[in-house]
Design an enzyme around this catalytic site. Structure first.
Site, PDB file in Angstrom:
ATOM      1  N   SER A  88      36.350  42.537  43.166  1.00 51.89           N
ATOM      2  CA  SER A  88      36.942  42.549  44.381  1.00 51.89           C
ATOM      3  C   SER A  88      35.697  42.420  45.382  1.00 51.89           C
ATOM      4  CB  SER A  88      37.452  43.969  44.494  1.00 51.89           C
ATOM      5  OG  SER A  88      37.884  44.282  46.265  1.00 51.89           O
ATOM      6  N   TYR A 147      37.168  52.500  42.726  1.00 55.63           N
ATOM      7  CA  TYR A 147      37.945  51.056  42.502  1.00 55.63           C
ATOM      8  C   TYR A 147      36.793  50.255  42.516  1.00 55.63           C
ATOM      9  CZ  TYR A 147      40.493  46.842  43.951  1.00 55.63           C
ATOM     10  OH  TYR A 147      40.811  45.637  43.866  1.00 55.63           O
TER      11      TYR A 147
HETATM   12  P1  NAP Z   1      49.676  43.874  42.515  1.00 50.29           P
HETATM   13  O1  NAP Z   1      50.685  43.029  43.547  1.00 50.29           O
HETATM   14  O2  NAP Z   1      49.690  45.360  42.816  1.00 50.29           O
HETATM   15  O3  NAP Z   1      50.141  43.458  41.005  1.00 50.29           O
HETATM   16  C1  NAP Z   1      49.657  44.221  39.865  1.00 50.29           C
HETATM   17  C2  NAP Z   1      49.920  43.561  38.692  1.00 50.29           C
HETATM   18  O4  NAP Z   1      49.105  44.204  37.768  1.00 50.29           O
HETATM   19  C3  NAP Z   1      51.621  43.735  38.143  1.00 50.29           C
HETATM   20  O5  NAP Z   1      52.088  42.454  37.837  1.00 50.29           O
HETATM   21  C4  NAP Z   1      51.428  45.069  37.348  1.00 50.29           C
HETATM   22  O6  NAP Z   1      52.526  44.560  36.394  1.00 50.29           O
HETATM   23  C5  NAP Z   1      50.204  44.592  36.682  1.00 50.29           C
HETATM   24  N1  NAP Z   1      49.676  45.956  35.980  1.00 50.29           N
HETATM   25  C6  NAP Z   1      49.475  47.009  36.496  1.00 50.29           C
HETATM   26  N2  NAP Z   1      49.101  47.987  35.469  1.00 50.29           N
HETATM   27  C7  NAP Z   1      49.316  47.333  34.457  1.00 50.29           C
HETATM   28  C8  NAP Z   1      49.019  47.690  32.844  1.00 50.29           C
HETATM   29  N3  NAP Z   1      48.452  48.695  32.794  1.00 50.29           N
HETATM   30  N4  NAP Z   1      49.071  46.879  32.156  1.00 50.29           N
HETATM   31  C9  NAP Z   1      49.345  45.409  32.380  1.00 50.29           C
HETATM   32  N5  NAP Z   1      49.550  45.082  33.528  1.00 50.29           N
HETATM   33  C10 NAP Z   1      49.620  45.764  34.563  1.00 50.29           C
HETATM   34  O7  NAP Z   1      48.226  43.355  42.605  1.00 50.29           O
HETATM   35  P2  NAP Z   1      47.357  42.210  43.216  1.00 50.29           P
HETATM   36  O8  NAP Z   1      47.059  42.432  44.703  1.00 50.29           O
HETATM   37  O9  NAP Z   1      48.199  41.109  42.792  1.00 50.29           O
HETATM   38  O10 NAP Z   1      46.098  42.460  42.368  1.00 50.29           O
HETATM   39  C11 NAP Z   1      45.639  41.472  41.318  1.00 50.29           C
HETATM   40  C12 NAP Z   1      44.184  41.899  40.972  1.00 50.29           C
HETATM   41  O11 NAP Z   1      43.507  41.373  41.978  1.00 50.29           O
HETATM   42  C13 NAP Z   1      43.766  43.192  40.613  1.00 50.29           C
HETATM   43  O12 NAP Z   1      43.002  43.255  39.716  1.00 50.29           O
HETATM   44  C14 NAP Z   1      43.300  43.579  41.881  1.00 50.29           C
HETATM   45  O13 NAP Z   1      42.339  44.601  41.675  1.00 50.29           O
HETATM   46  C15 NAP Z   1      42.678  42.318  42.499  1.00 50.29           C
HETATM   47  N6  NAP Z   1      42.312  42.490  43.794  1.00 50.29           N
HETATM   48  C16 NAP Z   1      43.220  42.400  44.723  1.00 50.29           C
HETATM   49  C17 NAP Z   1      42.789  42.330  46.239  1.00 50.29           C
HETATM   50  C18 NAP Z   1      44.047  42.592  47.152  1.00 50.29           C
HETATM   51  O14 NAP Z   1      43.718  42.600  48.479  1.00 50.29           O
HETATM   52  N7  NAP Z   1      45.184  42.329  46.819  1.00 50.29           N
HETATM   53  C19 NAP Z   1      41.536  42.485  46.605  1.00 50.29           C
HETATM   54  C20 NAP Z   1      40.571  42.354  45.603  1.00 50.29           C
HETATM   55  C21 NAP Z   1      41.058  42.253  44.155  1.00 50.29           C
HETATM   56  P3  NAP Z   1      53.879  45.502  36.727  1.00 50.29           P
HETATM   57  O15 NAP Z   1      54.622  44.841  37.853  1.00 50.29           O
HETATM   58  O16 NAP Z   1      54.833  45.524  35.502  1.00 50.29           O
HETATM   59  O17 NAP Z   1      53.606  46.939  37.024  1.00 50.29           O
END
Ligand code: NAP
Length: 253
Positions: free
Chosen positions: A148, A161
């Site tokens: 991130s 985090y």
């Molecule tokens: P999101 O919309 O909350 O989606 C999270 C995904 O992770 C969902 O598909 C969820 O599955 C899955 N997940 C959670 N716990 C899990 C587990 N124990 N085993 C398997 N799958 C699991 O998140 P996002 O924003 O797309 O984030 C994706 C990645 O980008 C993350 O690593 C996050 O830290 C990183 N990131 C995001 C941002 C941002 O601003 N959005 C910024 C920097 C980095 P379910 O639907 O089945 O619960």
């Protein structure tokens, strides 16, 4: 892309963790559009994962949803083995699954349960899939981990985090070296604020607006901004990029 390149990509198989929604769903759809067979991994939201699979299949791609909690090594191993049974092998691992703390939580207010959950999913979950991949990925493979841009921003309320993501960046670099001789690249992407449930929940519209304006591009990232970069990193064009973390954030840091 040339016809030859299309054929080369057609044989590839990817596992995208956390692909039921958000950035992971966009990555699954984007890789499938390149002819890659995709495992849409999810933890709890089966209907969402199946909808992603259906959207890929409707567009002429190959995909299957596989439930596996990345914190459980046996479930991760079983996911890899099922993927190999379904598609004949695994070439690409995208370690996208991750969680964030609810809102801003200072270190002193972080309870044991929140600390353990952030570490279990973001760090141990990534470790679990890397370890499984090390024994199973085919030569010429690709691994993309998720950090991130919060590491660089170092904002109060994100200490644990960001610490999990810093650890992922370190593992990325070392694991790339440990895979010497396998022709497998290991890189990470570090998104900035991106419009998904993870970012938007627990924030007021005013907070979202302020953060969106912080980058010189003056908007939030969209999942497609990230999935395009992942598609590049897993492509033949990125074969000389290894052990790196690429920030994808509209210039916020
Ligand atoms: P999101 O919309 O909350 O989606 C999270 C995904 O992770 C969902 O598909 C969820 O599955 C899955 N997940 C959670 N716990 C899990 C587990 N124990 N085993 C398997 N799958 C699991 O998140 P996002 O924003 O797309 O984030 C994706 C990645 O980008 C993350 O690593 C996050 O830290 C990183 N990131 C995001 C941002 C941002 O601003 N959005 C910024 C920097 C980095 P379910 O639907 O089945 O619960």
């Amino acid at each position: 892309m040339s016809t030859q390149a299309n054929h080369a990509q057609a044989a590839k198989v990817a596992i995208v963790t956390g692909a039921s929604r958000g950035i992971g769903a966009a990555i699954a759809q984007r890789l499938a559009a390149d002819g890659i067979a995709v495992v849409v991994n999810y933890a709890g939201r089966e209907a969402d994962a199946l909808a992603v699979v259906e959207s890929i299949q409707a567009a002429g791609g190959r995909a299957a949803a596989i439930r596996a909690d990345v914190t459980v090594p046996a479930q991760v191993a079983a996911m890899f083995d099922t993927a190999i049974t379904l598609f004949g092998g695994v070439d690409i691992l995208v370690n996208n699954a991750g969680i964030m703390q609810p809102g801003l939580v200072s270190l002193v207010d972080t309870d044991d349960a929140l600390f353990d959950r952030l570490v279990a999913i973001n760090l141990k979950g990534t470790f679990n899939t890397l370890r499984a991949a090390a024994k199973r990925l085919r030569a010429g493979g690709r691994i993309v981990n998720f950090s991130s841009s919060m590491n660089g921003l170092s904002q109060p309320g994100y200490s644990v985090y960001a610490a999990t993501k810093a650890a992922v960046e370190t593992m990325t670099n070392i694991f790339a070296k440990e895979l010497r001789g396998r022709n497998i690249t290991v890189n990470a992407v570090a998104p900035g604020p991106t419009a998904t449930e993870l970012f938007l929940k627990d924030k007021t519209p005013e907070q979202v607006e302020r953060i969106a304006k912080a980058a010189p591009m003056e908007r939030l990232g969209e999942p497609a901004d990230i999935s395009e970069v992942v598609a590049f990193l897993v492509s033949n064009a990125a074969s000389w990029i290894d052990g790196q973390t690429l920030r994808v954030n509209g210039g916020i840091i």
